[in-house]
Motif scaffolding. Structure first.
Motif, short mmCIF file in Angstrom:
data_model
loop_
_atom_site.label_atom_id
_atom_site.label_comp_id
_atom_site.label_asym_id
_atom_site.label_seq_id
_atom_site.Cartn_x
_atom_site.Cartn_y
_atom_site.Cartn_z
N MET A 1 -14.73 8.08 19.76
CA MET A 1 -14.38 8.90 18.58
C MET A 1 -15.66 9.22 17.83
SD MET A 1 -11.71 8.13 15.51
CE MET A 1 -12.64 6.74 14.88
N ASP A 2 -15.85 10.50 17.48
CA ASP A 2 -17.04 10.95 16.76
C ASP A 2 -16.81 10.81 15.26
OD1 ASP A 2 -19.33 12.06 15.89
OD2 ASP A 2 -18.87 14.11 16.55
N THR A 3 -17.62 9.98 14.60
CA THR A 3 -17.49 9.78 13.14
C THR A 3 -18.69 10.34 12.38
OG1 THR A 3 -18.54 7.60 13.27
CG2 THR A 3 -16.13 7.69 13.48
N THR A 4 -19.50 11.14 13.04
CA THR A 4 -20.71 11.63 12.38
C THR A 4 -20.41 12.57 11.22
OG1 THR A 4 -20.84 13.43 14.02
CG2 THR A 4 -22.09 11.39 14.48
N ALA A 5 -19.22 13.20 11.22
CA ALA A 5 -18.87 14.12 10.12
C ALA A 5 -18.44 13.39 8.86
CB ALA A 5 -17.77 15.08 10.58
N ILE A 6 -18.20 12.10 8.96
CA ILE A 6 -17.77 11.32 7.79
C ILE A 6 -18.99 10.95 6.97
CG2 ILE A 6 -16.67 9.20 7.01
CD1 ILE A 6 -15.04 9.22 9.59
N THR A 7 -18.98 11.34 5.70
CA THR A 7 -20.09 10.99 4.82
C THR A 7 -20.00 9.53 4.42
OG1 THR A 7 -18.85 11.64 2.86
CG2 THR A 7 -20.22 13.33 3.91
N ASP A 8 -21.14 8.95 4.09
CA ASP A 8 -21.19 7.54 3.69
C ASP A 8 -22.02 7.43 2.42
OD1 ASP A 8 -20.72 4.89 3.71
OD2 ASP A 8 -21.95 4.42 5.45
N PRO A 9 -21.42 7.68 1.26
CA PRO A 9 -22.20 7.74 0.02
C PRO A 9 -22.69 6.36 -0.40
CG PRO A 9 -19.87 7.88 -0.48
CD PRO A 9 -19.99 7.93 1.03
N ALA A 10 -23.67 6.38 -1.29
CA ALA A 10 -24.21 5.12 -1.79
C ALA A 10 -23.23 4.42 -2.72
CB ALA A 10 -25.53 5.39 -2.52
N ALA A 11 -22.40 5.21 -3.40
CA ALA A 11 -21.40 4.64 -4.32
C ALA A 11 -20.02 5.20 -3.95
CB ALA A 11 -21.74 4.99 -5.76
N PRO A 12 -18.96 4.44 -4.19
CA PRO A 12 -17.61 4.92 -3.83
C PRO A 12 -17.17 6.09 -4.70
CG PRO A 12 -17.46 2.88 -5.06
CD PRO A 12 -18.92 3.09 -4.79
N GLU A 13 -16.35 6.96 -4.14
CA GLU A 13 -15.74 8.06 -4.89
C GLU A 13 -14.35 7.61 -5.34
OE1 GLU A 13 -14.85 10.42 -7.02
OE2 GLU A 13 -16.37 11.65 -5.99
N LEU A 14 -14.22 7.34 -6.64
CA LEU A 14 -12.96 6.82 -7.18
C LEU A 14 -12.21 7.87 -8.00
CD1 LEU A 14 -14.18 3.25 -8.23
CD2 LEU A 14 -13.16 4.00 -6.07
N PHE A 15 -12.66 9.10 -7.99
CA PHE A 15 -11.98 10.22 -8.64
C PHE A 15 -11.68 9.92 -10.11
CE2 PHE A 15 -10.98 10.34 -4.12
CZ PHE A 15 -11.42 11.61 -3.78
N PRO A 16 -12.70 9.70 -10.92
CA PRO A 16 -12.47 9.31 -12.32
C PRO A 16 -11.79 10.38 -13.15
CG PRO A 16 -14.80 9.75 -11.90
CD PRO A 16 -14.13 9.72 -10.57
N ALA A 17 -11.88 11.65 -12.78
CA ALA A 17 -11.18 12.68 -13.54
C ALA A 17 -9.67 12.51 -13.43
CB ALA A 17 -11.59 14.08 -13.05
N ALA A 18 -9.22 12.06 -12.27
CA ALA A 18 -7.79 11.85 -12.06
C ALA A 18 -7.35 10.45 -12.46
CB ALA A 18 -7.42 12.11 -10.60
N PHE A 19 -8.26 9.46 -12.30
CA PHE A 19 -7.89 8.07 -12.55
C PHE A 19 -8.89 7.43 -13.53
CE2 PHE A 19 -6.92 9.05 -8.01
CZ PHE A 19 -5.55 9.22 -8.18
N PRO A 20 -8.83 7.85 -14.80
CA PRO A 20 -9.78 7.28 -15.77
C PRO A 20 -9.52 5.80 -16.00
CG PRO A 20 -8.09 8.58 -16.90
CD PRO A 20 -7.90 8.80 -15.42
N ARG A 21 -10.58 5.04 -16.17
CA ARG A 21 -10.42 3.60 -16.36
C ARG A 21 -9.67 3.27 -17.65
NH1 ARG A 21 -13.77 0.16 -13.33
NH2 ARG A 21 -13.76 1.00 -11.22
N GLU A 22 -9.82 4.11 -18.66
CA GLU A 22 -9.31 3.76 -19.99
C GLU A 22 -7.93 4.35 -20.28
OE1 GLU A 22 -11.15 7.74 -20.26
OE2 GLU A 22 -11.68 5.84 -19.30
N GLY A 23 -7.36 5.12 -19.36
CA GLY A 23 -6.11 5.78 -19.67
C GLY A 23 -5.20 5.93 -18.47
N PHE A 24 -4.08 6.64 -18.68
CA PHE A 24 -3.14 6.92 -17.60
C PHE A 24 -3.73 7.97 -16.65
CE2 PHE A 24 -0.18 5.50 -21.02
CZ PHE A 24 0.35 4.41 -20.36
#
Length: 436
Positions: A1-24
């Motif tokens: 299986m070729d996984t070269t197209a999968i990016t591997d960032p230095a930090a995780p992408e947690l989508f803070p605009a959709a899932f803010p730590r301080e709110g709903f």
């Protein structure tokens, strides 16, 4: 299986605009729906539909529920009205107490509910409310079988006579279009137009409201469905008559599991108000759970600061348990087990990064702990979590004391134990080295 197209960032992408730590969770709109209202809010019907669904309320309990609705709402405007029956002495006592509190500054306005008859209109004349709901059954299931002789025109004439009586009493009418999701547009739309015309001479303060009722939970949150089941179609058609979004309410039931989805579809189509009950009490499968609806209203950006105090609903859940109407254990957000995991892999995730198995900051936002109950599948990770949560101690999985307790639990499960293990039992084992 070729996984070269999968990016591997230095930090995780947690989508803070959709899932803010301080709110709903927030709606990260790719395109804001054109009909979405500028603001949305709720109205409450526990004292009416909750009782109708079997809540055994004393006057004291009813007044306490009104106080908790107000404590939840605070200055947020999240819940703006609560409706009451007026037929029994106890109901009038609850209403009078609520009216007194509202006059003293409580944020939730009391209103009433009556059958659409001139006789019932006389019951709310001079009682102290500014608005009353009126039952206006809309489907042929009702108009042909409630009236003798049955039919749409006779029903409409009876409802309009009651509307005139309410207007003569100086009150604003709110028409509850019962069973709208099985009702013909050929009845509802001309009737609504007739109500608008009847109210027009009384000025803007008497303009009518219309409550679209999905009485049997048969509405669908879809545009491409024919009348009468499409909830967004009903909202659009009534808006086309010139009815403002803030003068429309949507009142669904949960008979086919779509209650919150239908509320969101109504809001997206331009309805600014959802009617239901906090914690979902109501007839049969229950009314729209307003705490769930409001969580999404906040996510849509339709309710600004200050937000309602979701922690206040823990007291409401306790009240329902006390009067013999407890929430189901798995009820979302406030059920006993709503934030409880029994799987070892989930407990291990909570230990490593607790956001992994939490939809938002549950302890901070709704005042409930993330919990673990131990079963044969929980493993040592569940023990690690419970001990840290209750004592603050950080134990490794190979800690001798932890291993001793884990071995005892394994022995019990291997011997046939089926019940989960809660913290109180773990605390006893930690205090008793001989238990192993």
């Amino acid at each position: 299986m070729d996984t070269t197209a999968i990016t591997d960032p230095a930090a995780p992408e947690l989508f803070p605009a959709a899932f803010p730590r301080e709110g709903f969770p927030r709606y990260d709109w790719t395109e804001r729906p054109a009909a979405l209202p500028a603001a949305a809010w709720c109205t409450e019907t526990t004292h009416r539909d909750g009782q109708q669904g079997g809540l055994p309320l004393t006057v004291e309990d009813g007044v306490r529920i009104y106080d908790l609705i107000c404590a939840f709402t605070g200055a947020s405007g999240a819940v703006r009205q609560a409706e009451f029956f007026v037929y029994r002495r106890d109901d009038r006592a609850m209403l009078e107490a609520a009216l007194e509190r509202h006059a003293g500054g409580a944020p939730v306005e009391p209103t009433t509910w009556i059958r659409a008859s001139r006789r019932d209109a006389d019951l709310v004349r001079g009682i102290g409310v500014r608005e009353t709901g009126m039952l206006a059954s809309a489907s042929d299931y009702h108009t042909f079988h409630k009236f003798t002789p049955g039919g749409r025109r006779q029903a409409a004439e009876a409802y309009l006579d009651a509307v005139r009586a309410v207007l003569d009493a100086g009150l604003r009418p709110r028409l509850h279009l019962e069973d709208a999701t099985r009702a013909p547009e050929e009845f509802v739309l001309p009737f609504a137009q007739a109500v608008l015309e009847a109210c027009a001479p009384f000025g803007p303060e008497a303009r009518p409201k219309f409550r679209v009722c999905d009485t049997m939970g048969l509405g669908l949150p879809l545009d491409g469905v024919a009348a009468p089941r499409s909830v967004p179609r009903w909202i659009r058609r009534l808006r086309e008559l010139g009815i403002a979004g803030e003068d429309l309410e949507f009142h669904p039931h949960n008979d086919t599991h779509l209650v919150v989805a239908n509320c969101l579809a109504a809001i997206e189509a331009g309805c600014a108000v959802v009617n239901g009950t906090l914690l979902g009490k109501g007839e049969r499968t229950g009314n729209a759970p307003l705490e769930g609806v409001l969580l999404h209203v906040i996510g849509m950006g339709l309710l600004d600061e200050p937000l309602p105090d979701f922690r206040a609903l823990n007291d409401l859940a306790d009240l329902y348990a006390r009067i013999g109407a407890p929430l189901p254990a798995a009820y979302p957000l406030y059920g006993r087990d709503a934030h409880r995991t029994r799987a070892g892999i989930h407990a291990d995730g909570l230990n490593k990064f607790w956001w992994m198995y939490a939809p938002f900051d549950v302890p901070a936002l709704i005042g409930r702990p993330l919990e673990v109950s131990l079963t044969r599948d929980s493993g040592a990770a569940g023990l690690v979590f419970l001990i840290r949560q209750h004592t603050g101690r950080e134990l490794a999985k190979d800690d001798p004391e932890l291993q001793r307790v884990h071995a005892e639990l394994t022995r019990q499960f291997d011997a046939g134990r089926q019940t989960a293990v809660e913290w109180e039992e773990i605390a006893g084992l930690l205090r008793s080295p001989a238990a192993a």
